[in-house]
Scaffold this active site. Structure first.
Site, PDB file in Angstrom:
ATOM      1  N   ARG A  18       0.822  -1.282   0.057  1.00 32.92           N
ATOM      2  CA  ARG A  18       0.013  -0.009  -0.131  1.00 32.92           C
ATOM      3  C   ARG A  18       1.024   1.235  -0.080  1.00 32.92           C
ATOM      4  O   ARG A  18       0.509   2.171  -0.780  1.00 32.92           O
ATOM      5  CB  ARG A  18      -0.976   0.010   1.345  1.00 32.92           C
ATOM      6  N   TYR A  24     -16.338  17.575 -15.655  1.00 30.29           N
ATOM      7  CA  TYR A  24     -16.698  15.944 -15.468  1.00 30.29           C
ATOM      8  C   TYR A  24     -17.377  15.753 -14.508  1.00 30.29           C
ATOM      9  O   TYR A  24     -17.380  15.925 -13.425  1.00 30.29           O
ATOM     10  CB  TYR A  24     -15.365  15.284 -15.600  1.00 30.29           C
ATOM     11  N   ASP A  27      -7.019  18.816 -14.761  1.00 31.98           N
ATOM     12  CA  ASP A  27      -7.565  17.639 -15.084  1.00 31.98           C
ATOM     13  C   ASP A  27      -6.987  17.569 -16.853  1.00 31.98           C
ATOM     14  O   ASP A  27      -7.721  18.011 -17.535  1.00 31.98           O
ATOM     15  CB  ASP A  27      -8.848  17.155 -15.120  1.00 31.98           C
ATOM     16  N   LYS A  48      -8.166   6.500 -19.703  1.00 33.98           N
ATOM     17  CA  LYS A  48      -8.530   6.956 -21.036  1.00 33.98           C
ATOM     18  C   LYS A  48      -6.999   6.956 -21.705  1.00 33.98           C
ATOM     19  O   LYS A  48      -6.500   5.898 -21.867  1.00 33.98           O
ATOM     20  CB  LYS A  48      -8.718   8.299 -20.859  1.00 33.98           C
TER      21      LYS A  48
END
Ligand SMILES: *Cc1c(COP(=O)(O)O)cnc(C)c1O
Length: 383
Positions: A52, A105, A177, A202
Site C-alpha cells: 500500500r 466532468y 484535469d 483514458k
C-alpha cells in the site's frame, strides 16, 4: 544522460524503467506481492516494506508519469476519482472553498458537490472561459481552482496560464484535469498549474483494459502531503493495473499522433455531411477556444462532438447504427467509440446548468483505418 534531457517518447519508454540490475528484465516486472522480506528488523532490501505504501511496479509508473508531465513527483491511484478525492482531502479542510468549471466532468462535480460538501467544503461553479467570473468566485478560503481543458463533451477550452495567475493571486492552487489532452498534447505544470490530474483509464492506459488515476506535482511540500494521504487513504492501484498503464504510456506519443490525424479527417468529413448541423473541435479555426488551444496544446486531440440536423432522434439513431465505432461510454482507447451524452455520460446532469444538447453525439476517434471510420459514420448518418 538523465530523463531531464530526454525527449517525450524516450521518457515514455525509459523513465523509471531501467533494466533490473540483478536479472536484466527489459520490462518492469509485475511485482505481485503485498509485502517484502526484511534482513533484520527495519532492514529493507530495496526500500520497500508493504505494497500500500509503495510497490516497485507502481514506483516505475509514478516516475514515468512525473517525467511525462515535467513534474518532480507522480502518484498513481485506483481510478481518476480516487486521485481527485485524495487531492481534495489533502488540501481542503472544513470551511474551505473550491472553484469548479460549470461543465466539469460529472464525476468530479458529484465528488465536490455531494461528497466533499458533507465535510464542510463549499464550491462555486463558473464558466472557466469567463476569467472575471473565476476571479470573482475566489474567496480567502479558496484552496483550489479546478480546470479541465478541453472539456467533456462540448470541447470547450480554458486558458491554463491565465487561470494559474488568478488562482495564485487568490492564494489558491490550480489543479488541471489533463485527461482529454494527455501529457503528449499539453503539459499544465509548464503553464503554471500546481497539480495535474489524470484518469489514466483514458489515453494514458489507451487500451480500454484498466481503470486508474494519477496526480503529478512539481512542489516537494505538496508532494509530501499527497504521498502521506495516498498511503493513509489507501486508494492505490495494484501491481498489474500499474503495469498496464505503464505499458500503455510507452506508445502514447504514436497513438496520440494517429488519434489527432484521424480526428482531423473525421472533422473535415462531418463538416461536409448534410446530416450534420455543427462540429465541435478545438482544432477548427472558428472554435471560440482555438487561439488558446493552439498556444497551449501540441495538437487538438482525438475527441470530436457534433450536432445533428435531425435533432435528438437522429443522434440516438446514428449512435445505434455504427459498426466500427462501438456504442459505449469512456474514451481514449485505440478503438473508436460513439455515444449520446444527453442519455448516457451526462444523463445525471439533465435539468442542471451542466445539461448538454439532446442532438449532440460524442466520438472518441480511435486509431483504426481512416477509410473504415469514415464509411462507418457515413452509413450511420444516411437517411
Ligand atoms: C473518466 C474521467 C475522470 C474520472 O476517472 P475514472 O478513472 O473514471 O475514475 C475524470 N476526469 C475526466 C476528464 C474523465 O474523462
Amino acid at each position: 544522460m538523465t530523463a531531464d534531457g530526454w525527449g517525450f517518447e524516450t521518457r515514455a519508454i525509459h523513465a523509471g524503467q531501467a533494466p533490473d540490475p540483478a536479472t536484466g528484465d527489459v520490462v518492469v516486472p509485475i511485482h505481485q506481492t503485498s509485502t517484502f522480506a526484511q534482513d533484520g528488523v527495519g532492514g529493507l532490501r530495496g526500500g520497500y516494506e508493504y505494497s500500500r505504501s509503495a510497490n516497485p511496479t507502481r514506483t516505475a509508473l509514478e516516475e514515468c508519469l512525473a517525467a511525462l508531465e515535467g513534474g518532480s513527483t507522480g502518484l498513481a491511484f485506483a481510478s481518476g476519482l480516487a486521485a481527485e478525492d485524495t487531492l481534495l482531502r489533502s488540501v481542503c479542510r472544513p470551511g474551505d472553498h473550491v472553484v469548479v468549471p460549470d461543465d466539469a466532468y460529472g464525476g468530479t462535480y458529484r465528488l465536490i458537490a455531494r461528497v466533499l460538501d458533507r465535510w464542510g467544503v463549499t464550491h462555486t461553479a463558473v464558466p472557466l472561459g469567463d476569467l472575471d467570473a473565476v476571479a470573482a468566485a475566489t474567496t480567502d478560503r479558496t484552496r483550489l481552482v479546478w480546470c479541465e481543458t478541453p472539456t467533456n463533451p462540448l470541447l470547450g477550452v480554458a486558458d491554463v496560464a491565465a487561470l494559474a495567475a488568478i488562482a495564485h493571486d487568490a492564494g489558491a492552487r490550480l489543479a488541471v484535469d489533463n485527461t482529454f489532452a494527455s501529457p503528449y498534447l499539453q503539459q499544465p505544470l509548464a503553464l503554471g498549474a500546481d497539480v495535474v490530474v489524470h484518469s489514466t483509464t483514458k489515453y494514458l492506459g489507451g487500451h480500454s483494459d484498466v481503470v486508474g488515476g494519477a496526480l503529478v506535482v512539481a512542489d516537494d511540500g505538496l508532494a509530501d502531503e499527497l504521498r502521506f494521504h495516498q498511503n493513509a487513504m489507501g486508494s492505490i492501484p495494484g501491481p498489474f493495473d500499474s503495469w498496464l498503464v505503464l505499458r500503455g504510456a510507452k506508445t502514447l506519443a504514436v497513438r496520440m499522433e494517429r488519434h489527432c490525424d484521424n480526428a482531423e479527417a473525421i472533422v473535415a468529413f462531418l463538416d461536409e455531411h448534410p446530416a450534420v448541423a455543427e462540429v465541435l473541435y478545438p482544432g477548427r479555426p472558428d472554435h471560440p477556444g482555438h487561439a488558446v488551444a493552439a498556444r497551449q496544446m501540441r495538437r487538438f486531440g482525438g475527441m470530436v462532438s457534433f450536432r445533428l440536423v435531425g435533432g435528438d432522434e437522429a443522434a440516438v439513431r446514428a449512435c445505434g447504427l455504427t459498426q466500427v465505432f462501438t456504442l459505449a461510454e469512456s474514451l481514449g482507447g485505440v478503438e473508436s467509440l460513439i455515444e449520446h451524452p444527453a442519455r448516457m455520460t451526462h444523463a445525471s446532469v439533465a435539468g442542471s446548468a451542466l445539461e448538454v444538447p439532446a442532438d449532440l453525439v460524442r466520438l472518441s476517434v480511435g486509431i483504426e483505418t481512416l477509410d473504415d471510420l469514415r464509411a462507418d459514420l457515413d452509413r450511420a448518418l444516411s437517411p
